[in-house]
Design a protein around this motif. Structure first.
Motif, PDB file in Angstrom:
ATOM      1  N   LYS A 168       0.801  -1.227   0.000  1.00  0.00           N
ATOM      2  CA  LYS A 168       0.000   0.000   0.000  1.00  0.00           C
ATOM      3  C   LYS A 168       0.831   1.273   0.000  1.00  0.00           C
ATOM      4  O   LYS A 168       0.406   2.303  -0.552  1.00  0.00           O
ATOM      5  CB  LYS A 168      -0.937   0.006   1.219  1.00  0.00           C
ATOM      6  N   TYR A 169       2.019   1.245   0.619  1.00  0.00           N
ATOM      7  CA  TYR A 169       2.765   2.480   0.828  1.00  0.00           C
ATOM      8  C   TYR A 169       4.195   2.438   0.292  1.00  0.00           C
ATOM      9  O   TYR A 169       4.864   3.477   0.263  1.00  0.00           O
ATOM     10  CB  TYR A 169       2.807   2.811   2.322  1.00  0.00           C
ATOM     11  N   GLY A 170       4.684   1.262  -0.079  1.00  0.00           N
ATOM     12  CA  GLY A 170       6.052   1.150  -0.565  1.00  0.00           C
ATOM     13  C   GLY A 170       6.159   1.317  -2.069  1.00  0.00           C
ATOM     14  O   GLY A 170       5.170   1.560  -2.770  1.00  0.00           O
ATOM     15  N   THR A 171       7.388   1.155  -2.565  1.00  0.00           N
ATOM     16  CA  THR A 171       7.641   1.262  -4.008  1.00  0.00           C
ATOM     17  C   THR A 171       8.400   0.061  -4.548  1.00  0.00           C
ATOM     18  O   THR A 171       8.495  -0.104  -5.756  1.00  0.00           O
ATOM     19  CB  THR A 171       8.461   2.535  -4.312  1.00  0.00           C
ATOM     20  N   MET A 172       8.951  -0.759  -3.677  1.00  0.00           N
ATOM     21  CA  MET A 172       9.798  -1.875  -4.095  1.00  0.00           C
ATOM     22  C   MET A 172       9.080  -3.210  -3.949  1.00  0.00           C
ATOM     23  O   MET A 172       8.002  -3.304  -3.364  1.00  0.00           O
ATOM     24  CB  MET A 172      11.090  -1.878  -3.274  1.00  0.00           C
ATOM     25  N   SER A 173       9.710  -4.245  -4.462  1.00  0.00           N
ATOM     26  CA  SER A 173       9.179  -5.605  -4.330  1.00  0.00           C
ATOM     27  C   SER A 173       9.621  -6.204  -3.007  1.00  0.00           C
ATOM     28  O   SER A 173      10.540  -5.706  -2.340  1.00  0.00           O
ATOM     29  CB  SER A 173       9.688  -6.474  -5.470  1.00  0.00           C
ATOM     30  N   PHE A 174       8.972  -7.320  -2.640  1.00  0.00           N
ATOM     31  CA  PHE A 174       9.382  -8.031  -1.433  1.00  0.00           C
ATOM     32  C   PHE A 174      10.816  -8.520  -1.575  1.00  0.00           C
ATOM     33  O   PHE A 174      11.614  -8.396  -0.642  1.00  0.00           O
ATOM     34  CB  PHE A 174       8.438  -9.202  -1.166  1.00  0.00           C
ATOM     35  N   ALA A 175      11.165  -9.067  -2.726  1.00  0.00           N
ATOM     36  CA  ALA A 175      12.516  -9.594  -2.922  1.00  0.00           C
ATOM     37  C   ALA A 175      13.564  -8.505  -2.749  1.00  0.00           C
ATOM     38  O   ALA A 175      14.641  -8.745  -2.180  1.00  0.00           O
ATOM     39  CB  ALA A 175      12.635 -10.225  -4.300  1.00  0.00           C
ATOM     40  N   GLU A 176      13.276  -7.298  -3.219  1.00  0.00           N
ATOM     41  CA  GLU A 176      14.243  -6.200  -3.126  1.00  0.00           C
ATOM     42  C   GLU A 176      14.510  -5.807  -1.682  1.00  0.00           C
ATOM     43  O   GLU A 176      15.645  -5.466  -1.329  1.00  0.00           O
ATOM     44  CB  GLU A 176      13.740  -4.999  -3.919  1.00  0.00           C
ATOM     45  N   VAL A 177      13.488  -5.833  -0.845  1.00  0.00           N
ATOM     46  CA  VAL A 177      13.699  -5.418   0.544  1.00  0.00           C
ATOM     47  C   VAL A 177      14.083  -6.593   1.439  1.00  0.00           C
ATOM     48  O   VAL A 177      14.674  -6.394   2.507  1.00  0.00           O
ATOM     49  CB  VAL A 177      12.458  -4.701   1.115  1.00  0.00           C
ATOM     50  N   ALA A 178      13.766  -7.820   1.017  1.00  0.00           N
ATOM     51  CA  ALA A 178      14.051  -9.001   1.843  1.00  0.00           C
ATOM     52  C   ALA A 178      15.435  -9.580   1.595  1.00  0.00           C
ATOM     53  O   ALA A 178      15.889 -10.447   2.352  1.00  0.00           O
ATOM     54  CB  ALA A 178      13.002 -10.083   1.606  1.00  0.00           C
ATOM     55  N   LYS A 179      16.124  -9.103   0.561  1.00  0.00           N
ATOM     56  CA  LYS A 179      17.399  -9.734   0.197  1.00  0.00           C
ATOM     57  C   LYS A 179      18.441  -9.623   1.311  1.00  0.00           C
ATOM     58  O   LYS A 179      19.303 -10.497   1.465  1.00  0.00           O
ATOM     59  CB  LYS A 179      17.941  -9.147  -1.100  1.00  0.00           C
ATOM     60  N   TYR A 180      18.354  -8.575   2.120  1.00  0.00           N
ATOM     61  CA  TYR A 180      19.323  -8.406   3.208  1.00  0.00           C
ATOM     62  C   TYR A 180      19.071  -9.447   4.308  1.00  0.00           C
ATOM     63  O   TYR A 180      20.009 -10.074   4.806  1.00  0.00           O
ATOM     64  CB  TYR A 180      19.226  -6.991   3.771  1.00  0.00           C
ATOM     65  N   ALA A 181      17.808  -9.623   4.677  1.00  0.00           N
ATOM     66  CA  ALA A 181      17.470 -10.620   5.682  1.00  0.00           C
ATOM     67  C   ALA A 181      17.822 -12.020   5.197  1.00  0.00           C
ATOM     68  O   ALA A 181      18.331 -12.855   5.961  1.00  0.00           O
ATOM     69  CB  ALA A 181      15.986 -10.541   6.034  1.00  0.00           C
ATOM     70  N   ILE A 182      17.552 -12.289   3.912  1.00  0.00           N
ATOM     71  CA  ILE A 182      17.874 -13.599   3.342  1.00  0.00           C
ATOM     72  C   ILE A 182      19.373 -13.845   3.406  1.00  0.00           C
ATOM     73  O   ILE A 182      19.836 -14.935   3.782  1.00  0.00           O
ATOM     74  CB  ILE A 182      17.358 -13.693   1.891  1.00  0.00           C
TER      75      ILE A 182
END
Length: 581
Positions: free
Chosen positions: A129-143
């Motif tokens: 609803k409020y972001g601009t990126m994909s889940f993969a783009e923001v989750a890559k650091y945690a992964i």
């Protein structure tokens, strides 16, 4: 020699200043991830979600990705301030009667206290609803940090050593949290391979659906958790091991979006989350405190500590009586948030005497200082209050957006779902098996959450997102930092480092809800004479270390309304960090 921290004392860390974007997070790797997202063009929500996911990896002793993640977001483009109730609901099979018959009214350790994991949906909903990126783009650091590992820092090593016996109760917990058969050693690589695989599975499901739209991809990642292989693994493990969670419970869950609740302190509007958590307590306490000349009292003087402590006791008494999931409980919020009610409650603060126990609740419906009914009988406990900690992160970006989030759920009392690396939310520990209690167990009801992100606003624009770990200490630490900045004029970094105190004179929010009448903890940098006098006034004073992690770890970003400069503050009581430019 003990001395009071003055507004001019040099802080342990230098101020972090920027005019473009800023993040402050509960771990330096989370701050790093969020800052990289901001530098790549992401907004505050993208960065906040990235940081929150990393916190669920590198602070897994305090936070689980399958836990809770309440958040508050201001989106400049829409001029909208909204909260996401990132706490899960009780399964349909959970009732007070169940816990009374099977466990004598207790909510035990293990699977039976698990509620639906809310953090994944909260992060994905915010992103969609409020972001601009994909889940993969923001989750890559945690992964990456989960799969490749990270050097264990002192606090994670301490916590897993402290809870070693508990993790040995479940072989899958011991395998991950006690690598090589012992707690993680400081500086040694700590790997969570199954957790990396779970997050990568969500990213892969997103990629398969992303050709339709960014939003469709994010929804596919969500379905992977709540309707796909992860949900199946959670439900199967519960079914085979006496848990209550089903596929139906998981598939039917959705985080609720709701307006924030707030009050005015001077020319600042301070907002907390709704009564599904303890968020309303922050503006309630400030309503009481704004009736005093706090600056004239002097910072951390006897009068100041006494006044704040008594105000905290009053709002916690009302929390105990009234605050619970508003979808199930008729919370008299309008009355509780009013200045008139605060004025009534203020009359119960005696200048020379402390309440030696939890004060009586007020009557916000009938507008009386004290409710006309018998107060609940509470039995005092000995020992140390239950902390069951958490973390926090906040972000402000160049677009004028702000993000405030308090992710949580430690893995010490709930078994990991084998093969997933996930310890689903044990937040049911913040419910009661008493049907008369505002936070009682009920199918589909949310426990009354302690994590409560906050936001200060000025002239309708974000001034300061702020929050902290600390359970029942949270709102006390947050208010002290707020007053340090906006009453005593400290810069944000000095404000979070200043010595703190916290009362525990109410039933603890975590099962078994021990009660410590009159207990007041004080950090040792506050003069001994202050503590001695407070003890004479009726408190049971116990001293914390000079820089105690039990006093919370407040994080904040303050925007200068005139220049737009951002100042990031990170509490050195823990491995927190702020980064900005």
């Amino acid at each position: 020699m003990d001395k009071q921290l003055s507004v001019n004392e040099v802080s342990q860390r230098g101020a972090i200043l920027g005019n473009r974007h800023m993040i402050s997070a509960g771990h330096y790797l989370a701050a790093h991830a969020g800052f990289e997202v901001l530098e790549a063009g992401g907004n505050a929500v993208d960065a906040g979600v990235a940081a929150g996911l990393v916190i669920g990896v590198v602070l897994v002793d305090y936070v689980n990705i399958a836990g809770v993640a309440p958040m508050m977001i201001y989106l400049a483009e829409r001029d909208e301030l909204v909260t996401l109730a990132g706490v899960g609901t009780w399964p349909k099979a959970a009732t007070c009667e169940y816990f009374q018959k099977k466990h004598g009214g207790k909510i035990p350790r293990g699977l039976e206290r698990v509620v639906v994991p809310a953090a994944p949906d909260a992060y994905l909903t915010a992103l969609e609803k409020y972001g601009t990126m994909s889940f993969a783009e923001v989750a890559k650091y945690a992964i990456r940090f989960a799969g490749e590992g990270f050097p264990a820092h002192p606090l994670i090593a301490h916590n897993f050593a402290k809870h070693e016996a508990e993790h040995r109760e479940w072989p899958q917990n011991a395998e991950v949290f006690l690598p090589g058969g012992k707690p993680p050693q400081v500086g040694r690589l700590f790997v969570q391979a199954d957790l990396a695989k779970s997050l990568q599975y969500m990213a892969d499901q997103e990629a398969a659906a992303k050709s339709k739209s960014r939003e469709a991809g994010i929804r596919a990642a969500r379905d992977a958790f709540y309707k796909g292989d992860i949900a199946a693994a959670i439900a199967k493990y519960h079914a085979e091991n006496g848990g209550l969670m089903t596929m139906e419970d998981l598939a039917g869950f959705k985080v609720e979006m709701a307006p924030a609740v707030g009050s005015r302190f001077g020319d600042i509007d301070v907002y907390g989350c709704g009564p599904w958590c303890q968020g309303p307590v922050i503006p309630m306490a400030l309503n009481i405190l704004k009736g005093y000349d706090l600056k004239g009292m002097g910072h951390n003087s006897i009068e100041y500590v006494h006044t704040l402590t008594e105000a905290f006791k009053l709002v916690f008494a009302d929390r105990e009586r009234y605050i619970g999931d508003p979808n199930f409980v008729d919370v008299p919020l309008d009355g509780m948030m009013s200045d008139a009610y605060a004025e009534l409650r203020r009359t119960l603060i005696r200048p020379d005497k402390a309440w030696p126990e939890m004060p009586p609740a007020g009557d916000p419906r009938g507008m009386k200082a004290v409710l006309d009914e018998k107060a609940p009988e509470l039995v005092g406990a000995s020992g140390t209050p239950n902390l069951n900690d958490t973390s926090y992160c906040c972000v402000m970006d160049r677009f004028g957006n702000a993000f405030s989030c308090t992710p949580s759920d430690s893995p010490h009392a709930v078994p990991m779902v084998p093969g997933t690396g996930l310890v689903p939310s044990g937040r049911g520990s913040q419910s009661w098996a008493d049907p008369k209690h505002a936070s009682s167990v009920q199918p589909g009801k949310r426990p009354r959450l302690t994590p409560n992100p906050a936001m200060a606003m000025k002239d309708g624009k974000p001034l300061m997102p702020f929050g902290t770990p600390g359970g029942d200490v949270q709102i006390q630490a947050m208010i002290q930092v707020f007053l340090n900045i906006f009453v005593y004029g400290m810069d944000p970094q000095r404000a979070v480092e200043a010595p703190r105190f916290a009362t525990q004179s109410f039933p603890n929010s975590f099962a078994p809800h021990h009660y410590f009448p009159g207990l007041l903890n004080i950090e040792a940098r506050i003069p001994k004479a202050v503590g001695d006098r407070l003890a004479e006034m009726g408190n049971e004073v116990k001293w914390w270390d000079a820089h105690s992690y039990s006093a919370g770890a407040v994080l904040a970003i303050v925007r200068d309304p005139e220049t737009g400069t951002l100042a990031g503050a990170a509490d050195p009581r823990r491995a927190t960090y702020a980064l900005g430019w």
